[in-house]
Design a protein around this motif. Sequence first.
Motif, PDB file in Angstrom:
ATOM      1  N   THR A  47      29.221  17.001  -2.916  1.00 16.98           N
ATOM      2  CA  THR A  47      28.774  18.379  -2.694  1.00 16.98           C
ATOM      3  C   THR A  47      29.872  19.398  -2.989  1.00 16.98           C
ATOM      4  O   THR A  47      31.041  19.172  -2.676  1.00 16.98           O
ATOM      5  N   THR A 106      26.059  25.707  -0.657  1.00 19.76           N
ATOM      6  CA  THR A 106      26.268  24.283  -0.953  1.00 19.76           C
ATOM      7  C   THR A 106      25.284  23.819  -2.017  1.00 19.76           C
ATOM      8  O   THR A 106      24.159  24.325  -2.111  1.00 19.76           O
ATOM      9  N   THR A 108      24.458  19.847  -3.938  1.00 24.20           N
ATOM     10  CA  THR A 108      24.808  18.432  -4.005  1.00 24.20           C
ATOM     11  C   THR A 108      24.411  17.833  -5.342  1.00 24.20           C
ATOM     12  O   THR A 108      23.361  18.173  -5.898  1.00 24.20           O
TER      13      THR A 108
END
Length: 229
Positions: A47, A106, A108
Amino acid sequence: MRKLVLFLTIMFMTMSYGQETKQIPQINVNGEGKVKVAPDQVCISATVETKGNNAKDVKKQNDEKIDAVLKFIKKMNLPAADFKTKQVALNPQYDYEKKKTSYNATQTVEIVLKDLSKYDELMEGLVQQGINRIDRVSFESSKLTSLQSEARKLAMKDAKAKAEDYVSVLGQKVGKAYVISDNSQIYHPQPMYAAMKSMAADNAESANETLAIGEIEITANVSVSFILD
């Protein structure tokens, strides 16, 4: 007439109960099957996390880092089907003491690496391009389904061998299986491996060995009831 009906009803119930409670000679045993194999691929979940006070800037910085990560992965010639991005998020975080709002972005990327010799290069490159959180590293086998089938067969053979050992001294034989219960648990095997070298190491040409993959152990457990002949 009513007495006759009552008598016949009781008789049929007694006969049915007798049939239901009839004992079947049987033996109950457990069997276990194990298959060991070296993993041939590794699944990585990593991430990019960016924090700041301006939502737009935080999102932009995070997008730029992910873009650099994806370009690096493509340069390593990984097939497009073996990596993907997911879990994109931009969340406000309020600090009650400072009475300020900051933002946390964020995103991922999930990767399946089928050439384990590239593991160190990939992990170092991911961090250099902006990955700052490694969520999961799982060494697996692409043949897991067939290995599980093999382990189940070995478990059944083990159960039958145990049953035959027990009844051999009694002069009896093991007949057909009456009940079979699968007690296996589904899991994602993760063999022991050494910690990867520091991404900030000055000597990028270091020849130190950093990965001890080991073996995956696939286990199947069954409970079997065999009829005794």
